[in-house]
Enzyme design. Structure first.
Site, PDB file in Angstrom:
ATOM      1  N   HIS A 351      -3.911  -7.378   8.388  1.00 58.28           N
ATOM      2  CA  HIS A 351      -3.750  -6.046   8.283  1.00 58.28           C
ATOM      3  C   HIS A 351      -3.310  -5.513   7.124  1.00 58.28           C
ATOM      4  O   HIS A 351      -2.344  -6.159   6.416  1.00 58.28           O
ATOM      5  CB  HIS A 351      -2.869  -5.379   9.373  1.00 58.28           C
ATOM      6  CG  HIS A 351      -2.831  -4.032   9.665  1.00 58.28           C
ATOM      7  ND1 HIS A 351      -3.767  -3.232  10.529  1.00 58.28           N
ATOM      8  CD2 HIS A 351      -2.273  -3.122   8.840  1.00 58.28           C
ATOM      9  CE1 HIS A 351      -3.325  -2.034  10.262  1.00 58.28           C
ATOM     10  NE2 HIS A 351      -2.504  -1.793   9.419  1.00 58.28           N
ATOM     11  N   ALA A 352      -4.068  -4.384   6.456  1.00 56.47           N
ATOM     12  CA  ALA A 352      -4.000  -4.147   4.871  1.00 56.47           C
ATOM     13  C   ALA A 352      -2.628  -3.366   4.940  1.00 56.47           C
ATOM     14  O   ALA A 352      -1.896  -2.740   5.556  1.00 56.47           O
ATOM     15  CB  ALA A 352      -4.879  -3.204   4.544  1.00 56.47           C
ATOM     16  N   HIS A 381      -6.606   3.712   0.106  1.00 57.62           N
ATOM     17  CA  HIS A 381      -5.329   4.046   0.777  1.00 57.62           C
ATOM     18  C   HIS A 381      -4.161   3.161   0.255  1.00 57.62           C
ATOM     19  O   HIS A 381      -3.242   3.654  -0.047  1.00 57.62           O
ATOM     20  CB  HIS A 381      -5.469   3.891   2.160  1.00 57.62           C
ATOM     21  CG  HIS A 381      -4.335   4.006   3.125  1.00 57.62           C
ATOM     22  ND1 HIS A 381      -4.014   5.055   3.832  1.00 57.62           N
ATOM     23  CD2 HIS A 381      -3.375   3.046   3.313  1.00 57.62           C
ATOM     24  CE1 HIS A 381      -2.856   4.973   4.453  1.00 57.62           C
ATOM     25  NE2 HIS A 381      -2.440   3.600   4.320  1.00 57.62           N
ATOM     26  N   GLU A 382      -4.479   2.008  -0.013  1.00 54.16           N
ATOM     27  CA  GLU A 382      -3.433   1.100  -0.327  1.00 54.16           C
ATOM     28  C   GLU A 382      -2.999   1.330  -1.714  1.00 54.16           C
ATOM     29  O   GLU A 382      -1.933   1.099  -2.026  1.00 54.16           O
ATOM     30  CB  GLU A 382      -4.169  -0.307   0.110  1.00 54.16           C
ATOM     31  CG  GLU A 382      -4.291  -0.652   1.409  1.00 54.16           C
ATOM     32  CD  GLU A 382      -3.213  -0.553   2.289  1.00 54.16           C
ATOM     33  OE1 GLU A 382      -1.815  -0.708   1.867  1.00 54.16           O
ATOM     34  OE2 GLU A 382      -3.349  -0.252   3.204  1.00 54.16           O
ATOM     35  N   HIS A 385      -0.529   3.981  -2.092  1.00 57.94           N
ATOM     36  CA  HIS A 385       0.767   3.355  -2.015  1.00 57.94           C
ATOM     37  C   HIS A 385       1.490   2.673  -3.279  1.00 57.94           C
ATOM     38  O   HIS A 385       2.541   3.047  -3.494  1.00 57.94           O
ATOM     39  CB  HIS A 385       0.838   2.192  -0.916  1.00 57.94           C
ATOM     40  CG  HIS A 385       0.545   2.658   0.621  1.00 57.94           C
ATOM     41  ND1 HIS A 385       1.511   3.806   1.012  1.00 57.94           N
ATOM     42  CD2 HIS A 385       0.113   2.229   1.566  1.00 57.94           C
ATOM     43  CE1 HIS A 385       1.138   3.935   2.374  1.00 57.94           C
ATOM     44  NE2 HIS A 385       0.247   2.865   2.725  1.00 57.94           N
ATOM     45  N   HIS A 509       0.779  -1.750  14.660  1.00 60.65           N
ATOM     46  CA  HIS A 509       2.047  -1.195  14.350  1.00 60.65           C
ATOM     47  C   HIS A 509       3.033  -1.261  15.339  1.00 60.65           C
ATOM     48  O   HIS A 509       4.289  -1.058  15.280  1.00 60.65           O
ATOM     49  CB  HIS A 509       1.629   0.344  13.910  1.00 60.65           C
ATOM     50  CG  HIS A 509       0.834   0.344  12.975  1.00 60.65           C
ATOM     51  ND1 HIS A 509      -0.671  -0.042  12.992  1.00 60.65           N
ATOM     52  CD2 HIS A 509       0.994   0.745  11.483  1.00 60.65           C
ATOM     53  CE1 HIS A 509      -1.302   0.315  11.758  1.00 60.65           C
ATOM     54  NE2 HIS A 509      -0.182   0.706  10.930  1.00 60.65           N
ATOM     55  N   TYR A 519       1.228   8.532  10.202  1.00 64.47           N
ATOM     56  CA  TYR A 519      -0.367   8.623   9.856  1.00 64.47           C
ATOM     57  C   TYR A 519      -0.702  10.121  10.399  1.00 64.47           C
ATOM     58  O   TYR A 519      -1.828  10.321   9.969  1.00 64.47           O
ATOM     59  CB  TYR A 519      -1.167   7.414  10.625  1.00 64.47           C
ATOM     60  CG  TYR A 519      -0.583   6.255  10.088  1.00 64.47           C
ATOM     61  CD1 TYR A 519      -0.930   5.651   8.853  1.00 64.47           C
ATOM     62  CD2 TYR A 519       0.175   5.344  10.914  1.00 64.47           C
ATOM     63  CE1 TYR A 519      -0.439   4.401   8.368  1.00 64.47           C
ATOM     64  CE2 TYR A 519       0.608   4.157  10.606  1.00 64.47           C
ATOM     65  CZ  TYR A 519       0.028   3.817   9.116  1.00 64.47           C
ATOM     66  OH  TYR A 519       0.552   2.485   8.530  1.00 64.47           O
TER      67      TYR A 519
HETATM   68  O1  X8Z Z   1      -2.065   0.800   8.980  1.00 61.91           O
HETATM   69  C1  X8Z Z   1      -2.701   1.500   8.009  1.00 61.91           C
HETATM   70  C2  X8Z Z   1      -2.892   0.976   6.697  1.00 61.91           C
HETATM   71  C3  X8Z Z   1      -1.713   0.529   6.272  1.00 61.91           C
HETATM   72  S1  X8Z Z   1      -0.390   1.574   5.984  1.00 61.91           S
HETATM   73  C4  X8Z Z   1      -4.184   0.090   6.556  1.00 61.91           C
HETATM   74  N1  X8Z Z   1      -3.697   2.616   8.532  1.00 61.91           N
HETATM   75  C5  X8Z Z   1      -3.324   3.226   9.846  1.00 61.91           C
HETATM   76  C6  X8Z Z   1      -3.994   1.971  10.902  1.00 61.91           C
HETATM   77  O2  X8Z Z   1      -4.841   1.246  10.308  1.00 61.91           O
HETATM   78  O3  X8Z Z   1      -3.989   2.088  12.160  1.00 61.91           O
HETATM   79  C7  X8Z Z   1      -4.187   3.553   7.936  1.00 61.91           C
HETATM   80  C8  X8Z Z   1      -4.547   4.747   8.716  1.00 61.91           C
HETATM   81  C9  X8Z Z   1      -4.011   4.378  10.100  1.00 61.91           C
HETATM   82 ZN    ZN Z   2      -0.628   2.904   4.466  1.00 60.39          ZN
END
Ligand code: X8Z
Ligand code: ZN
Length: 610
Positions: A351-352, A381-382, A385, A509, A519
């Protein structure tokens, strides 16, 4: 670990512990504090604490980086140990900070003390055995997700990356269902760990003076926690009509594609047909809803392939956007130390995430990049950060954070909103900008990602808040999850689920303990930032065609806000760019106004809702 490393990192990094506001200190301590502490003591405490936190942060972030990049029994243990040490220290410091509660202090010192108290995500009880247990659970949950695979009966195993690709491209109902259910097997063993984690962290939150961990999470927004929850409802109320219109249209098109027996037109949409493992973004099934005469006729995934963009070139491309606005390039170490591709020989947390390991400029991302348009956006997005982290690196550690956590998530997305056809042409990826008659297609694609996401962005923490408060008990974990999925998103599980399953755990998450409301906020904020930056850049285009590429003016104003970190209430940071201190969904509604009209036309005569 959180998905990005904040510089108060130890605090924010670790998913393990959280600190709270007004603590329950003993009578004796209170008396002592009221009588003996001085402003000088408070300032000395803050200075000493800063040094201690910096050292801890460095240690824990390195342990976590290694764990996330090499998931093994031993790295799990080392990560848990580092987390435990940090958590115990922050809990101790948060409690100590309470001795200054009654002292009259300057605004800045008071803010720093408050930040310290709220720093942790999962507060641990002060009992060392319990802190150790919590840290171990945190590491185990992260590992279960990171190592997760779906192994079929023939012994062939699929990674989440493989399955993500199939979810995006397959239009075969049964194949999608197989993968959808297969991935969710990963979450079953998380359930007892999660249950125990909730109990431990709630105890930690109680000791710090909070009703539960959810109440503590809601207290981080420069306003009373209950007011914040109401703000979320208000903003969701602004966006809901547009979401309902989109839902109605997408359901109708899916009904045409799969048959109304499979997609009943008066019920929630089966969750596996929307192009994404969690039905959180729907852009991958844009082809199913593409408007007949308004398709822009290009696809970023194809453009990247045509122009030989590999993972590194995608990252360099995203970096170039930021530097075009006047931001300094990323340090060479970013390229030396980041992970861009999925290693074949070991388990990695794919996961990024974006990190700053030393609170200065040891910036990195860790991401198993796929060569798609969707991932090109995630790279922006990354990097958002990383540029934020570097911008606030001269702030005291207490303020090395975004204005609120939604800001951190919004910056890179704001930049990605500027990846318009005009921009793609400018960088040589696209030959011709489609004319305005194709805008509905562009807006539809964007809405399938951005509007579709919003209720998902809200519901994940609605579930967790109920779990933390005890309104949802372990006997109802999964049922409550699906009730919220239906209520907010209008999607339903395609097969019966039971309490043997733990479907929230199949979303990074939840086992990763990263709060999710950020988000939701980011999806509102990014359109506000985009609209404001376009104005600052002097764009004459409509908001959805504007790109702030090359605008030094926009870059300067954005940078000034990023540099503030969390030193001032987020309302002030927001106003410094948009001119207004309130969050507001009118920017996103303006952006999609032409699409709302189109959807209203399409939905005439349809029975919407679920
Ligand atoms: O988790 C993330 C990023 C890292 S902070 C890739 N996002 C959420 C997800 O993937 O569920 C970005 C948008 C929503
Ligand atoms: Zn993020």
């Amino acid at each position: 670990m959180t998905s990005f490393k904040l510089s108060l990192p130890a605090l924010l990094v670790a998913s393990a512990v959280a600190i709270t506001g007004c603590n329950a200190t003993s009578k004796q301590q209170e008396t002592q504090s009221a009588q003996q502490v001085t402003v000088k003591d408070a300032k000395a405490f803050l200075a000493n604490t800063e040094t201690e936190l910096m050292a801890l942060y460095n240690e824990v972030s390195r342990a976590e980086w290694i764990y996330a990049n090499f998931i093994t029994h031993d790295t799990s243990s080392l990560s848990a140990a580092a987390n435990e040490k940090m958590t115990a220290a922050v809990v101790r410091l948060a409690n100590e900070a309470s001795k200054f509660d009654k002292l009259e202090l300057d605004e800045d010192s008071r803010r720093k003390l408050d930040k310290l108290k709220l720093a942790l995500t999962l507060p641990a009880p002060q009992d060392p055995a319990k802190t150790a247990e919590l840290s171990k659970i945190v590491a185990e949950l992260g590992g279960l997700y990171g190592k997760g695979k779906y192994c079929k009966e023939d012994g062939k195993c699929l990674s989440l990356g493989d399955m993500t690709a199939t979810m995006a491209t397959s239009r075969d109902y049964d194949e999608l269902l197989d993968i959808w259910t297969g991935w969710r097997e990963v979450a079953k063993p998380m359930r007892p760990l999660y249950e125990q984690q909730v109990e431990l962290t709630n105890q930690g939150a109680n000791e710090l003076g909070y009703a539960d961990t959810g109440a503590m999470w809601r207290s981080k927004y420069d306003m009373p926690a209950d007011d914040f929850a109401k703000e979320l409802d208000r903003i969701w109320g602004q966006v809901k009509p547009l979401y309902n219109s989109l839902h109605c249209h997408v359901r109708a098109k899916l009904g045409e594609k799969y048959g109304e027996d499979k997609v009943p037109q008066d019920k929630p949409i089966p969750a596996h047909l929307l192009g994404n493992m969690w039905a959180q973004t729907w852009g991958n099934i844009y082809d199913v809803v593409a408007p007949a005469n308004a398709d822009p006729g290009y696809d970023v995934t194809e453009l990247l392939a045509k122009h030989n963009y590999d993972e590194l070139k995608m990252v360099r491309g995203a970096e170039k956007f930021f530097t075009s606005m006047g931001f300094a390039p990323l340090p060479e170490t970013f390229y030396e130390r980041s992970l861009f591709t999925k290693p074949q020989d070991r388990d990695v947390q794919c996961h990024a995430s974006a990190w700053n390991l030393d609170s200065k400029d040891d910036l990195r991302i860790k991401m198993c990049i796929q060569r798609t348009g969707e991932e090109f956006s995630v790279i922006h997005h990354e990097l958002g950060h990383n540029f934020y982290q570097r911008a606030y690196n001269t702030q005291p550690i207490y303020y090395q954070e975004s204005a609120n956590d939604g800001f951190h998530e919004a910056i890179g997305d704001t930049i990605a909103l500027s990846v318009t056809p005009g921009y793609l042409k400018e960088i040589g990826l696209l030959d011709e900008v489609p004319d305005e008659s194709k805008d509905i297609g562009l807006l539809m694609k964007m809405a399938m990602d951005k509007i579709a996401f919003i209720p998902f962005g809200l519901l994940v923490d609605q579930w967790r808040w109920k779990v933390f408060s005890g309104e949802v008990t372990p006997e109802n974990y999964n049922q409550a999850w699906w009730e919220l999925r239906e209520k907010y998103q209008g999607v339903a599980s395609p097969v019966a689920r039971t309490e043997e399953h733990f479907d929230p755990g199949a979303k990074y998450h939840v086992p990763g303990n990263t709060p999710y409301t950020r988000y939701f906020l980011a999806h509102i904020l990014q359109f506000e930032f985009h609209r404001a930056l376009c104005e600052i850049a002097g764009s004459k285009e409509s908001i959805h065609r504007c790109s702030v590429y090359n605008s030094k003016e926009a870059g300067e104003r954005l940078d000034a806000m990023l540099k503030m970190g969390s030193s001032r209430p987020w309302q002030e940071a927001l106003a410094s760019v948009t001119g207004k201190p309130e969050m507001d969904a009118t920017a996103i509604l303006d952006y999609f106004a032409p699409l709302q009209k189109y959807l209203d036309e399409q939905n005439k005569g349809r029975q919407c809702g679920w």
